[in-house]
Design a protein around this motif. Structure first.
Motif, PDB file in Angstrom:
ATOM      1  N   VAL A 185      38.953  72.282 -73.605  1.00  0.00           N
ATOM      2  CA  VAL A 185      40.145  71.570 -74.058  1.00  0.00           C
ATOM      3  C   VAL A 185      40.682  70.667 -72.944  1.00  0.00           C
ATOM      4  O   VAL A 185      40.799  71.085 -71.787  1.00  0.00           O
ATOM      5  N   LEU A 186      41.014  69.438 -73.319  1.00  0.00           N
ATOM      6  CA  LEU A 186      41.736  68.520 -72.431  1.00  0.00           C
ATOM      7  C   LEU A 186      43.066  68.188 -73.068  1.00  0.00           C
ATOM      8  O   LEU A 186      43.120  67.762 -74.228  1.00  0.00           O
ATOM      9  N   ILE A 187      44.145  68.359 -72.331  1.00  0.00           N
ATOM     10  CA  ILE A 187      45.475  67.969 -72.780  1.00  0.00           C
ATOM     11  C   ILE A 187      45.904  66.758 -71.972  1.00  0.00           C
ATOM     12  O   ILE A 187      45.952  66.813 -70.731  1.00  0.00           O
ATOM     13  N   VAL A 188      46.181  65.655 -72.656  1.00  0.00           N
ATOM     14  CA  VAL A 188      46.551  64.404 -71.994  1.00  0.00           C
ATOM     15  C   VAL A 188      48.067  64.311 -71.969  1.00  0.00           C
ATOM     16  O   VAL A 188      48.712  64.135 -72.998  1.00  0.00           O
ATOM     17  N   GLY A 189      48.633  64.462 -70.789  1.00  0.00           N
ATOM     18  CA  GLY A 189      50.086  64.441 -70.641  1.00  0.00           C
ATOM     19  C   GLY A 189      50.598  65.825 -70.290  1.00  0.00           C
ATOM     20  O   GLY A 189      50.190  66.818 -70.897  1.00  0.00           O
ATOM     21  N   ALA A 190      51.488  65.881 -69.319  1.00  0.00           N
ATOM     22  CA  ALA A 190      51.972  67.184 -68.843  1.00  0.00           C
ATOM     23  C   ALA A 190      53.484  67.272 -68.945  1.00  0.00           C
ATOM     24  O   ALA A 190      54.145  67.816 -68.065  1.00  0.00           O
ATOM     25  N   GLY A 191      54.036  66.729 -70.044  1.00  0.00           N
ATOM     26  CA  GLY A 191      55.448  66.950 -70.307  1.00  0.00           C
ATOM     27  C   GLY A 191      55.671  68.384 -70.749  1.00  0.00           C
ATOM     28  O   GLY A 191      54.770  69.231 -70.683  1.00  0.00           O
ATOM     29  N   GLY A 301      31.885  59.430 -76.154  1.00  0.00           N
ATOM     30  CA  GLY A 301      31.213  60.407 -76.999  1.00  0.00           C
ATOM     31  C   GLY A 301      31.838  61.778 -76.827  1.00  0.00           C
ATOM     32  O   GLY A 301      33.011  61.989 -77.142  1.00  0.00           O
ATOM     33  N   GLY A 302      31.082  62.720 -76.306  1.00  0.00           N
ATOM     34  CA  GLY A 302      31.613  64.054 -76.060  1.00  0.00           C
ATOM     35  C   GLY A 302      32.232  64.197 -74.684  1.00  0.00           C
ATOM     36  O   GLY A 302      32.715  65.284 -74.338  1.00  0.00           O
ATOM     37  N   ASN A 303      32.212  63.141 -73.905  1.00  0.00           N
ATOM     38  CA  ASN A 303      32.760  63.164 -72.555  1.00  0.00           C
ATOM     39  C   ASN A 303      34.065  62.381 -72.469  1.00  0.00           C
ATOM     40  O   ASN A 303      34.341  61.504 -73.305  1.00  0.00           O
ATOM     41  N   VAL A 304      34.829  62.671 -71.427  1.00  0.00           N
ATOM     42  CA  VAL A 304      36.002  61.880 -71.078  1.00  0.00           C
ATOM     43  C   VAL A 304      35.825  61.428 -69.640  1.00  0.00           C
ATOM     44  O   VAL A 304      35.586  62.252 -68.737  1.00  0.00           O
ATOM     45  N   ASP A 305      35.894  60.112 -69.412  1.00  0.00           N
ATOM     46  CA  ASP A 305      35.796  59.548 -68.066  1.00  0.00           C
ATOM     47  C   ASP A 305      37.204  59.362 -67.506  1.00  0.00           C
ATOM     48  O   ASP A 305      38.100  58.859 -68.202  1.00  0.00           O
ATOM     49  N   PHE A 306      37.392  59.741 -66.249  1.00  0.00           N
ATOM     50  CA  PHE A 306      38.698  59.645 -65.603  1.00  0.00           C
ATOM     51  C   PHE A 306      38.719  58.506 -64.592  1.00  0.00           C
ATOM     52  O   PHE A 306      37.665  58.002 -64.170  1.00  0.00           O
ATOM     53  N   VAL A 307      39.923  58.104 -64.213  1.00  0.00           N
ATOM     54  CA  VAL A 307      40.069  56.926 -63.356  1.00  0.00           C
ATOM     55  C   VAL A 307      39.520  57.143 -61.950  1.00  0.00           C
ATOM     56  O   VAL A 307      39.289  56.171 -61.224  1.00  0.00           O
ATOM     57  N   ASP A 308      39.299  58.377 -61.550  1.00  0.00           N
ATOM     58  CA  ASP A 308      38.730  58.624 -60.219  1.00  0.00           C
ATOM     59  C   ASP A 308      37.205  58.580 -60.226  1.00  0.00           C
ATOM     60  O   ASP A 308      36.567  58.851 -59.206  1.00  0.00           O
ATOM     61  N   GLY A 309      36.613  58.252 -61.387  1.00  0.00           N
ATOM     62  CA  GLY A 309      35.164  58.161 -61.495  1.00  0.00           C
ATOM     63  C   GLY A 309      34.492  59.419 -61.986  1.00  0.00           C
ATOM     64  O   GLY A 309      33.283  59.407 -62.274  1.00  0.00           O
ATOM     65  N   SER A 310      35.229  60.508 -62.111  1.00  0.00           N
ATOM     66  CA  SER A 310      34.649  61.756 -62.611  1.00  0.00           C
ATOM     67  C   SER A 310      34.552  61.722 -64.136  1.00  0.00           C
ATOM     68  O   SER A 310      35.194  60.907 -64.806  1.00  0.00           O
ATOM     69  N   SER A 311      33.766  62.649 -64.683  1.00  0.00           N
ATOM     70  CA  SER A 311      33.586  62.734 -66.128  1.00  0.00           C
ATOM     71  C   SER A 311      33.349  64.194 -66.490  1.00  0.00           C
ATOM     72  O   SER A 311      32.682  64.928 -65.744  1.00  0.00           O
ATOM     73  N   ARG A 312      33.919  64.628 -67.637  1.00  0.00           N
ATOM     74  CA  ARG A 312      33.726  65.998 -68.089  1.00  0.00           C
ATOM     75  C   ARG A 312      33.563  66.019 -69.603  1.00  0.00           C
ATOM     76  O   ARG A 312      34.031  65.118 -70.304  1.00  0.00           O
TER      77      ARG A 312
END
Length: 443
Positions: A185-191, A301-312
């Motif tokens: 699970v990825l949650i976008v936003g930490a409010g 696709g099934g991955n999410v790329d982040f601004v630091d260049g990492s991907s999960r």
């Protein structure tokens, strides 16, 4: 302020109250006390607003509780029952609003299962309200309209580059953590909602990550064994810089430094954005149940790329990206919106300079303002409407202020220039300003 006719002289017309949540109930109660006739519209089957999890536009989830404590949140004239928790669940809160409505005989005044689809100025004054229910659509002329449909029903869904092959939804659609069972699970936003859902998810998911773009200040729910928001309550608040310096040091003793867990350093002082009232998320980060990731760059696709260049890789992405103010039944010109991604330009966040019979209740966010702050909004509207019949001179002076410069409601704090902060106020400055206007309009 503009007016289109002598609607004040037509005592047969009611004032429309749109919504039966906390602000709508406060509106009905204050109109009732002022002897002003009213009629309410509510889409759900009963009172409670978003705190009724079964309501069509409710965004509460199974584990939802208040993030402010009971005594700082409740209506002053109607304390919650003995035995209610310091931080009540949505179920306890729904019972509270039902009890409030019953105690003051407000429930019969609402038309339930009724959706307001249009609010249009009437050529002879006041407004025509169009409402749709199972029985069909009907129009009713009202002397004025008190809009109290809430601020947390219209999701803010950002767009992302690429596409995601897994399950993607906004927190508004979230109800139970069982949806995360065995999933990445990825949650976008930490409010506050994002952190609540992250804490839910760790007990079910295979893994849970939080994607954040900025740092936050974290406030525990308890400090020295008492609800944190019940401490340091003063009749004369401390100057902002002193309060920020004192509170940040005290809170650091309880929460530590969030940057240790991967959060960016906050780009603002405490109270310049709404703090996160959740120390459990830090607990789970410290235990390795959660991980902090940077901002999303794109879906792949099934991955999410982040601004630091990492991907999960993930199975579920939850957008904890907040809400837009939403008044779809009103011409935006009547609210004088200040621009895209902002908020209406209203005096004290209530009164429209475009029409003297239109009022918005509940369009405030402030740390610690509670429902009593919204009750006082309704009290001011009722005082204004009563004064229009009894004290024309006081009303003329008030109308001039509505059309004039906006008062500083920041209390000296420098709030972040974000959409969610566009209607944020300092509770002490705001409540003082509202109460002062009530006194000016008293007979």
């Amino acid at each position: 302020m503009n007016s289109t006719g002598p609607v004040d002289n037509d005592r047969d017309l009611t004032y429309a109250v749109i919504g039966a949540g906390p602000s709508g109930l406060a509106a009905a109660r204050n109109l009732q006390q002022a002897g002003l006739p009213w009629a309410g519209y509510e889409l759900a089957a009963g009172v409670g607003g978003l705190w009724d999890a079964s309501a069509p536009r409710s965004t509460v989830y199974d584990s939802a509780h208040l993030i402010s404590s009971r005594t700082t949140t409740q209506f002053s004239e109607f304390p919650m029952r003995e035995g209610v928790a310091d931080y009540p669940s949505h179920r306890e809160l729904l019972d509270y609003f039902r009890d409030f409505a019953t105690a003051f005989d407000l429930t019969p005044g609402f038309e339930f299962g009724s959706e307001v689809t249009a609010v249009v100025p009437h050529p002879e004054g006041g407004f025509t309200v169009t409402a749709r229910s199972a029985a069909g659509s009907h129009d009713t002329r009202h002397a004025g309209v008190l809009v109290a449909n809430g601020t947390l029903s219209e999701p803010n869904v950002p767009t992302f580059a690429g596409s995601f092959d897994g399950e993607l939804f906004h927190t508004s659609a979230y109800k139970s953590a069982t949806v995360f069972a065995g999933k990445r699970v990825l949650i976008v936003g930490a409010g506050n909602s994002g952190c609540d859902i992250a804490v839910d998810a760790v007990h079910h998911a295979a893994s849970v990550d939080l994607s954040v773009r900025r740092g936050y200040h974290f406030v525990p729910k308890y400090v020295f064994g008492k609800p944190a928001d019940t401490l340091n309550q003063r009749k004369r608040p401390l100057p902002p810089r002193i309060k920020q310096a004192v509170d940040s040091r005290v809170l650091r003793m309880f929460t530590g430094d969030p940057t240790r867990f991967g959060f960016p350093k906050p780009d603002h002082r405490i109270y310049e954005s709404h703090p996160i009232v959740n120390s459990l998320v830090l607990h789970h980060l410290g235990h390795g149940d959660l991980a902090v990731r940077p901002d999303v760059r794109r879906f792949a696709g099934g991955n999410v790329d982040f601004v630091d260049g990492s991907s999960r890789s993930y199975d579920v992405v939850v957008l904890a990206t907040g809400y837009h103010l939403h008044y779809p039944f009103l011409d935006p010109a009547l609210l004088r919106w200040r621009g895209r991604g902002s908020a209406p330009d209203l005096y004290l966040n209530i009164f429209s300079a475009a029409h003297r019979d239109l009022f918005v209740l509940g369009m405030i966010e402030a740390s610690g303002i509670g429902w009593q702050g919204r009750y006082e909004q309704a009290e001011l509207v009722a005082a204004y409407l009563r004064a229009r019949r009894e004290d024309p001179a006081a009303v003329a002076a008030f109308d001039a202020r509505v059309s004039g410069p906006r008062p500083d409601l920041s209390g000296g704090y420098r709030y972040l220039g974000l959409e969610r902060m566009s209607y944020y106020v300092n509770k002490d400055a705001y409540r003082s300003a509202v109460r002062a206007e009530i006194e000016e309009l008293q007979p």
